[in-house]
Design a protein around this motif. Structure first.
Motif, PDB file in Angstrom:
ATOM      1  N   LYS A   1       9.476  27.374   5.743  1.00 43.47           N
ATOM      2  CA  LYS A   1       9.935  26.370   4.789  1.00 43.47           C
ATOM      3  C   LYS A   1       9.985  24.990   5.439  1.00 43.47           C
ATOM      4  O   LYS A   1      10.493  24.827   6.548  1.00 43.47           O
ATOM      5  N   ASP A   2       9.479  24.005   4.720  1.00 42.60           N
ATOM      6  CA  ASP A   2       9.575  22.622   5.162  1.00 42.60           C
ATOM      7  C   ASP A   2      11.045  22.201   5.137  1.00 42.60           C
ATOM      8  O   ASP A   2      11.695  22.304   4.096  1.00 42.60           O
ATOM      9  N   PRO A   3      11.615  21.754   6.259  1.00 44.19           N
ATOM     10  CA  PRO A   3      13.044  21.404   6.268  1.00 44.19           C
ATOM     11  C   PRO A   3      13.371  20.209   5.369  1.00 44.19           C
ATOM     12  O   PRO A   3      14.517  20.058   4.939  1.00 44.19           O
TER      13      PRO A   3
ATOM     14  N   THR B   1       4.230  24.351  17.095  1.00 37.23           N
ATOM     15  CA  THR B   1       4.676  23.592  15.937  1.00 37.23           C
ATOM     16  C   THR B   1       5.781  24.354  15.233  1.00 37.23           C
ATOM     17  O   THR B   1       5.597  25.521  14.859  1.00 37.23           O
ATOM     18  N   THR B   2       6.938  23.715  15.072  1.00 30.86           N
ATOM     19  CA  THR B   2       8.075  24.346  14.416  1.00 30.86           C
ATOM     20  C   THR B   2       8.990  23.244  13.896  1.00 30.86           C
ATOM     21  O   THR B   2       8.644  22.065  13.931  1.00 30.86           O
ATOM     22  N   ASN B   3      10.164  23.612  13.411  1.00 29.91           N
ATOM     23  CA  ASN B   3      11.116  22.602  12.949  1.00 29.91           C
ATOM     24  C   ASN B   3      12.330  22.561  13.881  1.00 29.91           C
ATOM     25  O   ASN B   3      12.717  23.570  14.462  1.00 29.91           O
TER      26      ASN B   3
ATOM     27  N   SER C   1      12.916  35.356  13.565  1.00 32.07           N
ATOM     28  CA  SER C   1      13.766  34.762  12.537  1.00 32.07           C
ATOM     29  C   SER C   1      14.207  33.352  12.918  1.00 32.07           C
ATOM     30  O   SER C   1      14.513  32.539  12.066  1.00 32.07           O
ATOM     31  N   CYS C   2      14.266  33.052  14.232  1.00 34.71           N
ATOM     32  CA  CYS C   2      14.615  31.714  14.656  1.00 34.71           C
ATOM     33  C   CYS C   2      13.340  30.874  14.723  1.00 34.71           C
ATOM     34  O   CYS C   2      12.256  31.358  14.445  1.00 34.71           O
ATOM     35  N   ALA C   3      13.476  29.603  15.088  1.00 33.57           N
ATOM     36  CA  ALA C   3      12.321  28.698  15.088  1.00 33.57           C
ATOM     37  C   ALA C   3      12.179  28.036  16.447  1.00 33.57           C
ATOM     38  O   ALA C   3      12.264  26.809  16.553  1.00 33.57           O
ATOM     39  N   PRO C   4      11.980  28.785  17.520  1.00 30.98           N
ATOM     40  CA  PRO C   4      11.902  28.186  18.846  1.00 30.98           C
ATOM     41  C   PRO C   4      10.578  27.473  19.061  1.00 30.98           C
ATOM     42  O   PRO C   4       9.542  27.852  18.510  1.00 30.98           O
TER      43      PRO C   4
ATOM     44  N   VAL D   1       7.967  19.478  14.068  1.00 31.44           N
ATOM     45  CA  VAL D   1       7.649  18.892  15.372  1.00 31.44           C
ATOM     46  C   VAL D   1       6.579  19.731  16.065  1.00 31.44           C
ATOM     47  O   VAL D   1       6.621  20.970  16.032  1.00 31.44           O
ATOM     48  N   THR D   2       5.642  19.064  16.706  1.00 31.80           N
ATOM     49  CA  THR D   2       4.652  19.731  17.558  1.00 31.80           C
ATOM     50  C   THR D   2       4.892  19.312  19.002  1.00 31.80           C
ATOM     51  O   THR D   2       4.949  18.108  19.299  1.00 31.80           O
TER      52      THR D   2
END
Length: 243
Positions: A72-74, A115-117, A15-18, A134-135
């Motif tokens: 989702k794209d931030p 790759t995440t936000n 659920s998080c975006a690490p 960001v990658t």
């Protein structure tokens, strides 16, 4: 009840975006020369592992993990992007087995990309303080001791892995930054349970923590990981040294 707990842990982890998703611990716990193990896990993504005992005390191992999902794209929540993580690693180690217990110590190296936000201060001069896609590219050096039981049908192992993580490059859009931060130490302890499913097949469950030292890591990470999988084991002295 236990299965529901495992599902909740997986949902929490995803659920998080690490940007740092540590690999599932590869814990061969060999008994003798010629043993081969191949494993597949459902975890924070999918992981596959292999290990081989070169002698009665020397083993090699390798792992690959992969995660890919829509997010989702931030900057535009009506659009999606692909959040993904991949990591490959290898290790060489010593192991020893007695009638009641098994010990091992591996050292290894891995490389990965994620790759995440997120928000990173070195992008603020260009983009301002905002969420970006960001990658990040990283290297990881690890020392992995384990101690476990040596039974026929069910075994437990404890693995306090120590990792040095180097995120050396970040890219967002056409902008690439090299943060120049020092290597981040992580203590990544895990417990692994292996239970017999067949003559050459085991089920595996693993639960681990990922703890940065000191605790002010400049990149996000998965704090808790669970994994469930199956393991094929062949060859070696399995028939003669299983007590």
């Amino acid at each position: 009840m236990r299965f529901n707990l495992f599902v909740l842990i997986l949902l929490f982890a995803s659920s998080c975006a690490p940007i740092y998703v540590p690999s599932t611990r590869n814990v061969p716990m060999f008994r003798g020369a010629g043993e081969f193990q191949g494993s597949a896990y459902l975890t924070t993504g999918i992981a596959v592992q292999g290990a081989y005992a070169l002698t009665d005390n020397l083993g090699i191992m390798g792992s690959y993990s992969f995660l890919s999902e829509n997010a989702k794209d931030p900057q535009n929540t009506s659009e999606n992007y692909t959040r993904k993580n991949s990591h490959i690693e290898g290790g060489l180690g010593y192991f020893n087995a007695t009638r009641s217990r098994r010990l091992e110590l591996y050292v290894g190296y891995g490389q990965g990309q994620s790759t995440t936000n997120g928000q990173y201060s070195f992008f603020f001069p260009t983009f301002g303080q905002q969420e970006l896609i960001v990658t990040g590219n990283f290297r990881r050096y690890f020392i992995q001791p384990s101690i476990g039981t040596n039974n026929r049908g069910f075994n437990l192992a404890f693995t306090p892995r120590f990792s040095l993580v180097d995120f050396y490059e970040f890219t967002s859009g056409v902008v690439t930054e090299k943060p120049g931060e020092q290597l981040q130490l992580y203590i990544e302890p895990a417990g692994t349970a292996k239970f017999r499913l067949g003559e050459h097949l085991d089920g595996i469950f693993q639960l681990g923590l990922n703890i940065p030292i000191p605790n002010d890591s400049f990149f996000d990470y998965v704090p808790v990981q669970a994994a469930i999988g199956i393991q094929l084991h062949l060859g070696g002295s399995l028939r003669t040294r299983v007590y």
